[in-house]
Design a protein around this motif. Sequence first.
Motif, PDB file in Angstrom:
ATOM      1  N   ARG A  52       0.823  -1.219   0.000  1.00 18.46           N
ATOM      2  CA  ARG A  52       0.000   0.000   0.000  1.00 18.46           C
ATOM      3  C   ARG A  52       0.861   1.274   0.000  1.00 18.46           C
ATOM      4  NH1 ARG A  52      -3.481  -3.262   3.547  1.00 18.46           N
ATOM      5  NH2 ARG A  52      -5.121  -4.049   2.182  1.00 18.46           N
ATOM      6  N   LEU A  53       2.158   1.110   0.161  1.00 23.30           N
ATOM      7  CA  LEU A  53       3.063   2.270   0.000  1.00 23.30           C
ATOM      8  C   LEU A  53       3.664   2.290  -1.411  1.00 23.30           C
ATOM      9  CD1 LEU A  53       4.901   2.477   3.451  1.00 23.30           C
ATOM     10  CD2 LEU A  53       3.136   4.013   2.558  1.00 23.30           C
ATOM     11  N   ALA A  54       2.949   1.652  -2.340  1.00 25.44           N
ATOM     12  CA  ALA A  54       3.488   1.541  -3.704  1.00 25.44           C
ATOM     13  C   ALA A  54       3.790   2.911  -4.313  1.00 25.44           C
ATOM     14  CB  ALA A  54       2.511   0.777  -4.596  1.00 25.44           C
ATOM     15  N   ARG A  55       3.030   3.933  -3.976  1.00 23.12           N
ATOM     16  CA  ARG A  55       3.272   5.258  -4.560  1.00 23.12           C
ATOM     17  C   ARG A  55       4.155   6.136  -3.662  1.00 23.12           C
ATOM     18  NH1 ARG A  55       3.347   5.944  -9.388  1.00 23.12           N
ATOM     19  NH2 ARG A  55       2.390   7.991  -9.488  1.00 23.12           N
ATOM     20  N   PHE A  56       4.615   5.582  -2.559  1.00 21.53           N
ATOM     21  CA  PHE A  56       5.462   6.374  -1.666  1.00 21.53           C
ATOM     22  C   PHE A  56       6.786   6.790  -2.345  1.00 21.53           C
ATOM     23  CE2 PHE A  56       7.883   6.952   2.465  1.00 21.53           C
ATOM     24  CZ  PHE A  56       7.198   8.094   2.840  1.00 21.53           C
ATOM     25  N   PRO A  57       7.451   5.880  -3.076  1.00 25.15           N
ATOM     26  CA  PRO A  57       8.674   6.337  -3.764  1.00 25.15           C
ATOM     27  C   PRO A  57       8.395   7.498  -4.725  1.00 25.15           C
ATOM     28  CG  PRO A  57       8.590   3.943  -3.727  1.00 25.15           C
ATOM     29  CD  PRO A  57       7.252   4.421  -3.207  1.00 25.15           C
TER      30      PRO A  57
END
Length: 541
Positions: A332-337
Amino acid sequence: MKALVENLKATARETNATDIRAAFAADRNRFSRFSTTLGDLLFDYSKCAVNDRILDGLEALAEAAKVEEKRNAMFRGDIINITEGRAVLHTALRNRSNRQILVEGKDVMPDVNAVLDAMGAFADGIRSGALKGATGKKITDVINIGIGGSDLGPVMATLALAPFHDGPRLHFVSNIDGAHIADTLRLIDPETALFVVASKTFTTIETMTNAATARAFIAGKLGEAAVGHHFAAVSTALDKVAAFGIDQKRVFGFWDWVGGRYSIWSAIGLPLMIAIGTENFGRFLDGGHAIDEHFRDAPLRQNIPMLLGLIGFYHRNVLGYPSRAILPYDQRLARFPAYLQQLDMESNGKGVTMDSTPVEFSTGPVVWGEPGTNGQHAFYQLIHQGTDVIPAEFMIAAKGHEKDLRHQHQLLMANCLAQSEALMKGRTLAEAKAQLTSKGMDDAKADKIAPHRVFTGNRPSLTIVYDQLDPFALGRLIALYEHRVFVEGALFNINSFDQWGVELGKELATGLLPVVEGKESAEDHDSSTAGLVAALLKAAR
Ligand SMILES: O=P(O)(O)OC[C@H]1O[C@H](O)[C@H](O)[C@@H](O)[C@@H]1O
């Protein structure tokens, strides 16, 4: 500063700091000496090439660069964004203590709280169905139209907090490419759609163009009078919003002291609030505030954003590493980068100091990454055996949200820990050879194959652990990285809060539009640009 950096280089050489494997072998307490906690948040930097003398040197560097004084100036509301003449106060947006914060003599907290209340009332109305579409139907789909800081934060956070998402479905349209809005409009019913036009400046061409397309879509399907029921806006430029024709009661403001890439905490967070509700949004702000208090008050050696920033600077300028990989073991942190790319690279991708002279350091590194374990099957090869050293930043929750899939979370944890262990330990030539011969390979062949199976090890990584990815934990994580970027910017002595580097391309795009429209000739442009224009126009005919 330069001399201190040279000293650090010498210290790193003398103390053999980059032999992380040897440091672990020599000190059984290395983990406890080089990790720190804040509540359930654990920050482990023991697998970085640090030791006490290096930390002393970094502390001296922070002192010389006046990082703490600069931090205090930011919290105080001083005009630290000197090229735009603005304070930098995203911390006020999550100032849950409500203590007074003055900008040019005026306390900003009453306005911050008023907008938060108005957002809450609107979000509640949409979530409950009290605020309906023009034909009396409940809103089922919210479409955020924004780009950069008016997109990446809500996109990233909505995915991150999916288990808390009990409001309408969310969609995000950012790209000027008509494909983006066209594909989104196909998914929604105009009668149950709400468009949130999000733009700090309300001039960004992508957002204004997509908003006009969305407006035409609603007016075309439901009639011009329906538009007011299906639009809301978020901006600092309230006059421009009024000109677009959005009902004042549906306009949520913020202020020029909130940078776009720091604006998720402001009304830019409205779609997130509609998705997860006001209480969860409040927990998200609480998380950011907890890090603010920690960043302000904790002594340097226990101060996680300070340590993150100092280690980042050390990797870049003492050890010369050109990039950093952000590797959340959290789907769910896939878009964090991607979120951190804007936060970090737009803030610290600068070449001029606060004194308007060229910088004497390498500034922000290239920031990139993907969630684990997917990255393992794609680019980890280069991190393990490539010729550049790439510091890796792992993050993982102790608990997943999927109680009945505990075993999968255990596999996720094992993979995360295995990667940082492998990067640090590596595998020697002798070990590689022994492994092959033990499987029956003859000596001569093993000599040929073994070098390909060597891992140098001593590749630095740090790991951030939290209990579970909930609104509070996410708020903490974002604020942690915001302040890390601040610390690095303070060490580089640059202004982390402007973004002139994005201007030139915008200006030239404006000039090229009449050319690609065929209204002006390309002859004033370089031969490559002119050649490309000719090829595109010919193919489009
Ligand atoms: O929110 P807006 O004013 O539409 O700006 C959207 C984005 O556009 C710019 O190009 C800036 O580089 C970003 O920092 C900003 O977040």
